[in-house]
Design a protein around this motif. Structure first.
Motif, PDB file in Angstrom:
ATOM      1  N   PHE A  42      -2.786 -33.997 -52.961  1.00 49.44           N
ATOM      2  CA  PHE A  42      -1.861 -34.439 -51.922  1.00 49.44           C
ATOM      3  C   PHE A  42      -2.078 -33.667 -50.619  1.00 49.44           C
ATOM      4  N   GLN A  43      -1.344 -34.109 -49.612  1.00 48.19           N
ATOM      5  CA  GLN A  43      -1.393 -33.455 -48.306  1.00 48.19           C
ATOM      6  C   GLN A  43      -0.811 -32.042 -48.383  1.00 48.19           C
ATOM      7  N   GLY A  44       0.386 -31.933 -48.927  1.00 51.83           N
ATOM      8  CA  GLY A  44       0.953 -30.610 -49.241  1.00 51.83           C
ATOM      9  C   GLY A  44       0.295 -30.199 -50.533  1.00 51.83           C
ATOM     10  N   TYR A  45       0.417 -28.975 -50.954  1.00 49.34           N
ATOM     11  CA  TYR A  45      -0.420 -28.570 -52.083  1.00 49.34           C
ATOM     12  C   TYR A  45       0.288 -28.753 -53.412  1.00 49.34           C
ATOM     13  N   ASN A  46       1.628 -28.800 -53.367  1.00 52.72           N
ATOM     14  CA  ASN A  46       2.390 -29.070 -54.582  1.00 52.72           C
ATOM     15  C   ASN A  46       2.037 -28.167 -55.758  1.00 52.72           C
ATOM     16  N   LEU A  47       1.654 -26.927 -55.499  1.00 55.02           N
ATOM     17  CA  LEU A  47       1.391 -26.018 -56.615  1.00 55.02           C
ATOM     18  C   LEU A  47       2.735 -25.519 -57.160  1.00 55.02           C
ATOM     19  N   THR A  77       0.535 -18.452 -61.227  1.00 49.85           N
ATOM     20  CA  THR A  77      -0.637 -18.005 -60.475  1.00 49.85           C
ATOM     21  C   THR A  77      -1.605 -19.174 -60.294  1.00 49.85           C
ATOM     22  N   ALA A  78      -2.624 -18.926 -59.468  1.00 50.79           N
ATOM     23  CA  ALA A  78      -3.659 -19.949 -59.263  1.00 50.79           C
ATOM     24  C   ALA A  78      -4.239 -20.360 -60.612  1.00 50.79           C
ATOM     25  N   LEU A  79      -4.581 -19.355 -61.423  1.00 50.48           N
ATOM     26  CA  LEU A  79      -5.155 -19.634 -62.741  1.00 50.48           C
ATOM     27  C   LEU A  79      -4.205 -20.472 -63.597  1.00 50.48           C
TER      28      LEU A  79
END
Ligand SMILES: Nc1ncnc2c1ncn2[C@@H]1O[C@H](COP(=O)(O)OP(=O)(O)OP(=O)(O)O)[C@@H](O)[C@H]1O
Ligand SMILES: [Mg+2]
Length: 248
Positions: free
Chosen positions: A89-94, A99-101
């Motif tokens: 998506f445009q926003g990252y929605n994480l 964590t990234a992992l």
């Protein structure tokens, strides 16, 4: 291969997609361009079944779904289809608390039922691929927008989708961060990932697209190679749009 036939979608009385036909061969990149409100996001959301089309059909690999107003889809059909379409998506929605992992592991474990060990190995490999090996243990708020977006791409890839869908993946980024995200997408295209990308980055479209699709007011006005659409078109609507974009 994705095949879209006669796809229609309305919101109330507003007809947003008015019979879209597209064919995106396996291993190619299609870039969708067009003015605001032309239906680009709606088309991507239909490809991921975040919106259910009213009419038409979509084929993805060997799965074909036919849409009819009022007809209900089987939930297994929807789940199978969604698994095969990764969306960025445009926003990252994480997930902010992961964590990234962990963000890249999450869907692998919950949806695909992979073991944690396998999911972690895959997540590490993908983070390395998007240039974030050293950032695996950071939380989203500790990452730049470009880094978050690259985690988003790794997360979508982790599901081994047949196609990756991108909705203006760089438009929320500071200009100096756009290049690092486009570079990752370029690498994926080189590796013959099948991708559908909505973007205003015309240079990316020129360099990377196998097919450029110009949409306006819910229809595909024109599609062809970058050369056909950008350099050789004589279509007035296309020319008008390209003029506007290039003078921004
Ligand atoms: N859930 C919804 N309910 C009602 N109308 C909607 C909905 N989603 C989109 N629309 C309308 O559909 C039209 C197309 O929207 P869409 O978001 O697909 O355009 P777009 O081409 O992605 O535009 P942009 O370049 O601004 O992102 C717009 O008029 C929008 O207001
Ligand atoms: Mg949009």
């Amino acid at each position: 291969m994705i095949q879209i036939q006669n796809l229609h979608k309305s919101f109330g009385t507003l007809e947003v997609l008015k019979g879209i036909d597209l064919s995106i061969p396996k291993g190619t990149t299609a870039v969708i361009i067009g003015p605001s409100g032309s239906g680009k996001t709606t088309l991507l959301r239909c490809l991921n079944l975040l919106e259910i089309p009213d009419q038409g059909n979509i084929q993805l690999g060997d799965q074909i779904i036919q849409f009819k107003a009022g007809a209900k889809l089987k939930s297994k059909e929807v789940v199978d289809f969604r698994k095969n379409t990764g969306m960025v998506f445009q926003g990252y929605n994480l997930f902010p608390h992961l964590t990234a992992l962990e963000n890249v592991m999450e869907g692998q474990v919950t949806v695909l039922k992979r073991s944690k060990t396998d999911a972690e190995a895959k997540a590490r490999k993908l983070l390395e691929k998007v240039g974030l090996k050293e950032r695996a243990d950071m939380y989203p708020h500790q990452l730049s927008g470009g880094q978050q977006q690259r985690v988003g791409i790794a997360r979508a890839m982790a599901m081994d989708p047949q196609v990756l869908l991108f909705d203006e993946p760089t438009s929320a980024l500071d200009p100096e961060l756009v290049g690092e995200v486009l570079k990752v997408m370029k690498d994926l295209a080189k590796e013959n990932m099948t991708m559908v990308v909505v973007t205003h980055e015309m240079q990316f479209a020129q360099d990377v697209a196998d097919q450029v699709i110009f949409m306006d007011q819910g229809v595909v006005v024109e599609k062809g190679t970058p050369e056909q659409v950008f350099q050789q078109t004589s279509n007035q609507r296309t020319l008008q749009f390209l003029n506007k974009v290039s003078s921004r």
